[in-house]
Design an enzyme around this catalytic site. Structure first.
Site, PDB file in Angstrom:
ATOM      1  N   LYS A 158       0.855  -1.198   0.000  1.00 28.19           N
ATOM      2  CA  LYS A 158       0.000   0.000   0.000  1.00 28.19           C
ATOM      3  C   LYS A 158       0.886   1.242   0.000  1.00 28.19           C
ATOM      4  CE  LYS A 158      -1.824   2.641   3.051  1.00 28.19           C
ATOM      5  NZ  LYS A 158      -1.600   3.909   2.306  1.00 28.19           N
TER       6      LYS A 158
ATOM      7  N   GLU B 226      -1.072   7.547   0.230  1.00 30.12           N
ATOM      8  CA  GLU B 226      -2.158   8.192  -0.517  1.00 30.12           C
ATOM      9  C   GLU B 226      -1.689   9.520  -1.137  1.00 30.12           C
ATOM     10  OE1 GLU B 226      -1.967   7.282   2.627  1.00 30.12           O
ATOM     11  OE2 GLU B 226      -3.160   8.521   3.995  1.00 30.12           O
TER      12      GLU B 226
ATOM     13  N   GLY C 294       7.005   4.567   8.267  1.00 28.13           N
ATOM     14  CA  GLY C 294       6.170   5.750   8.475  1.00 28.13           C
ATOM     15  C   GLY C 294       6.464   6.346   9.839  1.00 28.13           C
TER      16      GLY C 294
ATOM     17  N   GLY D 214       3.252   3.808  13.573  1.00 27.42           N
ATOM     18  CA  GLY D 214       3.972   2.546  13.832  1.00 27.42           C
ATOM     19  C   GLY D 214       3.463   1.868  15.104  1.00 27.42           C
TER      20      GLY D 214
ATOM     21  N   GLU E 199       9.933   0.806  10.484  1.00 26.98           N
ATOM     22  CA  GLU E 199      10.957   1.836  10.215  1.00 26.98           C
ATOM     23  C   GLU E 199      10.271   3.161  10.458  1.00 26.98           C
ATOM     24  OE1 GLU E 199      14.062   1.372   9.528  1.00 26.98           O
ATOM     25  OE2 GLU E 199      14.013  -0.779   9.164  1.00 26.98           O
TER      26      GLU E 199
ATOM     27  N   CYS F 233      13.685  10.669   7.210  1.00 24.01           N
ATOM     28  CA  CYS F 233      13.620  10.119   8.568  1.00 24.01           C
ATOM     29  C   CYS F 233      14.940  10.301   9.305  1.00 24.01           C
ATOM     30  CB  CYS F 233      13.240   8.652   8.513  1.00 24.01           C
ATOM     31  SG  CYS F 233      14.265   7.703   7.385  1.00 24.01           S
TER      32      CYS F 233
ATOM     33  N   GLU G 295       9.610  15.076  16.045  1.00 24.07           N
ATOM     34  CA  GLU G 295       9.990  15.056  14.634  1.00 24.07           C
ATOM     35  C   GLU G 295       9.131  16.078  13.879  1.00 24.07           C
ATOM     36  OE1 GLU G 295       8.903  11.643  12.186  1.00 24.07           O
ATOM     37  OE2 GLU G 295      10.961  11.565  11.460  1.00 24.07           O
TER      38      GLU G 295
HETATM   39  P1  NAD Z   1       2.506   8.082   8.270  1.00 24.19           P
HETATM   40  O1  NAD Z   1       2.865   7.286   9.474  1.00 24.19           O
HETATM   41  O2  NAD Z   1       1.493   9.126   8.380  1.00 24.19           O
HETATM   42  O3  NAD Z   1       2.030   7.113   7.072  1.00 24.19           O
HETATM   43  C1  NAD Z   1       2.823   6.059   6.610  1.00 24.19           C
HETATM   44  C2  NAD Z   1       1.935   5.047   5.898  1.00 24.19           C
HETATM   45  O4  NAD Z   1       1.066   4.465   6.874  1.00 24.19           O
HETATM   46  C3  NAD Z   1       1.046   5.631   4.806  1.00 24.19           C
HETATM   47  O5  NAD Z   1       0.983   4.725   3.723  1.00 24.19           O
HETATM   48  C4  NAD Z   1      -0.318   5.723   5.497  1.00 24.19           C
HETATM   49  O6  NAD Z   1      -1.401   5.631   4.615  1.00 24.19           O
HETATM   50  C5  NAD Z   1      -0.271   4.511   6.404  1.00 24.19           C
HETATM   51  N1  NAD Z   1      -1.166   4.564   7.562  1.00 24.19           N
HETATM   52  C6  NAD Z   1      -1.627   5.656   8.209  1.00 24.19           C
HETATM   53  N2  NAD Z   1      -2.452   5.302   9.219  1.00 24.19           N
HETATM   54  C7  NAD Z   1      -2.499   3.946   9.205  1.00 24.19           C
HETATM   55  C8  NAD Z   1      -3.193   2.978   9.995  1.00 24.19           C
HETATM   56  N3  NAD Z   1      -3.974   3.329  11.009  1.00 24.19           N
HETATM   57  N4  NAD Z   1      -3.010   1.682   9.711  1.00 24.19           N
HETATM   58  C9  NAD Z   1      -2.190   1.301   8.706  1.00 24.19           C
HETATM   59  N5  NAD Z   1      -1.541   2.163   7.908  1.00 24.19           N
HETATM   60  C10 NAD Z   1      -1.672   3.477   8.165  1.00 24.19           C
HETATM   61  O7  NAD Z   1       3.902   8.660   7.727  1.00 24.19           O
HETATM   62  P2  NAD Z   1       4.124   9.632   6.514  1.00 24.19           P
HETATM   63  O8  NAD Z   1       3.665  10.988   6.922  1.00 24.19           O
HETATM   64  O9  NAD Z   1       3.603   9.035   5.265  1.00 24.19           O
HETATM   65  O10 NAD Z   1       5.727   9.606   6.397  1.00 24.19           O
HETATM   66  C11 NAD Z   1       6.580  10.346   7.207  1.00 24.19           C
HETATM   67  C12 NAD Z   1       7.096   9.493   8.351  1.00 24.19           C
HETATM   68  O11 NAD Z   1       7.781   8.357   7.829  1.00 24.19           O
HETATM   69  C13 NAD Z   1       8.114  10.216   9.208  1.00 24.19           C
HETATM   70  O12 NAD Z   1       7.838   9.980  10.548  1.00 24.19           O
HETATM   71  C14 NAD Z   1       9.436   9.571   8.808  1.00 24.19           C
HETATM   72  O13 NAD Z   1      10.433   9.642   9.789  1.00 24.19           O
HETATM   73  C15 NAD Z   1       9.012   8.169   8.516  1.00 24.19           C
HETATM   74  N6  NAD Z   1       9.971   7.483   7.656  1.00 24.19           N
HETATM   75  C16 NAD Z   1      10.805   6.555   8.219  1.00 24.19           C
HETATM   76  C17 NAD Z   1      11.765   5.917   7.446  1.00 24.19           C
HETATM   77  C18 NAD Z   1      12.711   4.905   8.057  1.00 24.19           C
HETATM   78  O14 NAD Z   1      13.315   4.159   7.302  1.00 24.19           O
HETATM   79  N7  NAD Z   1      12.853   4.858   9.367  1.00 24.19           N
HETATM   80  C19 NAD Z   1      11.858   6.215   6.083  1.00 24.19           C
HETATM   81  C20 NAD Z   1      10.996   7.167   5.542  1.00 24.19           C
HETATM   82  C21 NAD Z   1      10.049   7.792   6.338  1.00 24.19           C
END
Ligand code: NAD
Length: 499
Positions: A177, A180, A230, A235, A252, A286, A387
């Site tokens: 997935k 969005e 994410g 997470g 991650e 990240c 963050e």
């Molecule tokens: P987010 O947590 O908002 O979303 C990440 C993904 O999770 C999206 O696809 C979203 O649709 C999905 N999601 C949201 N709510 C969910 C739920 N309840 N159940 C299942 N899936 C759900 O993060 P974001 O805003 O898309 O990305 C930024 C974040 O990602 C930052 O915190 C960044 O540090 C982190 N990130 C981490 C790494 C790493 O390798 N550690 C790499 C890139 C980004």
């Protein structure tokens, strides 16, 4: 305007509900693509397809070399289509041209590496246990089953590759997935996978929203493992939901990485390095170097140089090769970053530069934030602990190496870290004490597919890349092969079994 459907069971299909959503260009807010909106019902269809492909299809049992060749074909096709993918990544994610070129190049290179991993036989003899005439003991690595992969928007194609590569290399089937906010390049990847002729159901790519499609993927009992990238907040929810049926997970998540400049650093290098660490991709990384720890001896000179250079950064059309910073991903994210800047000011940090959306009318439609530097930051302030995920740097002054280490480790996160010094041994001493998954000495952002990447503490669970990363997508099976032969020689002979 582009149009995309869902990719389920080897077919491009509309969503069950018939709903779509628009992916917006963050530079001028025009629609890049109209995308079928995958909901829980579509995720269920994809999971059933992936389950069948795993339980009955050829993929998990295919000779390793054949699987490797198919992954290599993905890498080759990304290279062939790189120009088009770069342009799409710029439009869909606001990545600058330079960053998008690097992303697409690395997506192909990373997949090429995973294809080599796919060819490896990971079976090992268990040393110290196998004994001729007694038993042969093997550690066999098997695929886990159906993997649900959830990715963010900051490196759209690269994140898709980081999930699909190792999961497929190990013989799993996948439901991915994408975010969005940036679904386009993952759906182009679906076309590539389709052209190569992967067996139906091995890869399913279903764009949709987190609370709906994402949550179904995490909860569904037919999924064996979730690989999530994410925010830490989401997470934690993923971990809670996955606990319902004790799914394997790798997470991650976020970071608040400390960038320590020691008093003997090469300042020219460290100033440029600090800028690269925080401002690359508008701070939406990240592992960004968001907390800059400066020794008191060099603090003032460093800030002076940093501010002068930051003033020269060019905000603009991300598709223009001379642009240094493009827009952030969305209006919501822009507002969130601005609210952190307000908190920084309220808590007494000094705004050295930036701190607002730019006033240039040419940028008015884009979600821009000026590169922002706060000095006089205390590590307990919100801008040093949370963050922000934008181009906002928090500078903290320290007076001893011990203090710098304590400040760096005073965080719920532990993803990255860095030390700038001319004395490598000294920097190594500090590096060994940082509680972070990757530490750079006189460098930043360099992530190699050959080295494990991931976080300590609330930055995550598990690792991506390298053999460590591949193993996250396998179950370890102990295979005991008896060599004793007769029942009389068995250690259990004469115990519970009657003679
Ligand atoms: P987010 O947590 O908002 O979303 C990440 C993904 O999770 C999206 O696809 C979203 O649709 C999905 N999601 C949201 N709510 C969910 C739920 N309840 N159940 C299942 N899936 C759900 O993060 P974001 O805003 O898309 O990305 C930024 C974040 O990602 C930052 O915190 C960044 O540090 C982190 N990130 C981490 C790494 C790493 O390798 N550690 C790499 C890139 C980004």
């Amino acid at each position: 305007m582009l149009r995309y459907n869902l990719y389920i069971n080897g077919e491009f299909v509309e969503s069950t509900s018939g709903e779509t959503f628009d992916s917006i260009n963050p530079f001028h807010q025009e629609v890049v693509a109209r995308v079928a909106r995958g909901t829980a019902a579509d995720i269920q269809r994809a999971i059933v397809a992936a389950r069948k492909a795993f339980d009955e299809g050829p993929w998990p049992r295919m000779p390793r070399e054949e699987r490797a060749a198919m992954l290599k074909a993905i890498s080759d096709k990304i290279n062939e289509r790189s120009k088009e993918l770069v342009a799409l990544e710029v439009a869909d994610s606001g990545s600058t041209l330079r960053k998008a070129k690097e992303d697409i190049y690395l997506s192909a290179r990373n997949m090429n590496y995973f294809s080599k991993l796919a060819a490896l036989d990971l079976t090992e003899q268990i040393e110290g246990l196998s004994k001729p005439g007694f038993s042969k003991n093997m550690l066999v690595r098997e695929p886990i089953g159906v993997v649900g992969a959830i990715i963010p928007w900051n490196f759209p194609l690269k994140m898709a590759i980081w999930k699909l590569g190792p999961a497929l290399a190990a013989g799993n089937t996948v439901v991915l997935k994408p975010s969005e906010l940036t679904p386009c390049t993952a759906l182009e990847l679906a076309k590539i996978i389709h052209e190569i002729g992967f067996p139906p159901g091995v890869v399913n790519i279903v764009p949709g929203f987190g609370e709906d499609a994402g949550a179904e993927l995490v909860r569904n009992p037919l999924v064996d493992k979730i690989s999530f990238t994410g925010s830490t907040a989401v997470g934690k929810r993923v971990m809670t939901m996955a606990a319902e049926n004790l799914k394997k997970i790798t997470l991650e998540c976020g970071g608040k990485s400390a960038n320590i400049v020691l008093d003997d650093a090469d300042l020219d290098l460290a100033v440029d390095g600090a800028m690269y660490a925080i401002f690359y991709h508008q701070g939406q990384c990240c592992e960004a170097g968001t907390r800059l720890l400066l020794h008191e001896k060099i603090h003032d000179e460093f800030i002076e140089r940093l501010v002068v250079k930051t003033k020269r950064l060019k905000l603009g059309d991300p598709g223009n090769p001379s642009t240094d910073l493009g827009p952030v991903i969305s209006k919501k994210q822009q507002e969130r970053i601005l609210s952190y800047i307000t908190k920084g000011k309220e808590q007494g940090a000094h705004l050295a530069i930036g701190g607002a959306a730019p006033s240039d009318p040419k940028l008015a439609k884009g979600f821009f934030i000026e590169p922002t530097i706060f000095t006089n930051v205390e590590n307990k302030m919100v801008i040093a602990q949370e963050e922000i995920f934008g181009p906002v740097l928090s500078v903290i002054k320290y007076s001893s190496e011990e203090e710098a280490i304590a400040l760096a480790n005073d965080s719920i996160y532990g993803l990255g870290g860095g030390i700038w010094s001319k004395d490598t041994e000294r920097a190594m001493r500090v590096a060994q004490r940082l509680r972070a998954g990757t530490v750079w000495i006189n460098e930043w952002h360099l992530i190699s597919e050959k080295a494990p990447f991931g976080g300590y503490r609330q930055s995550g669970i598990g690792r991506e890349f390298g053999i460590e990363g591949l193993k996250e997508y396998t179950e370890a099976k102990h295979l005991h092969i008896d060599e004793l032969g007769s029942r009389e020689k068995k250690p259990w002979y004469d115990t519970v079994v009657p003679k």
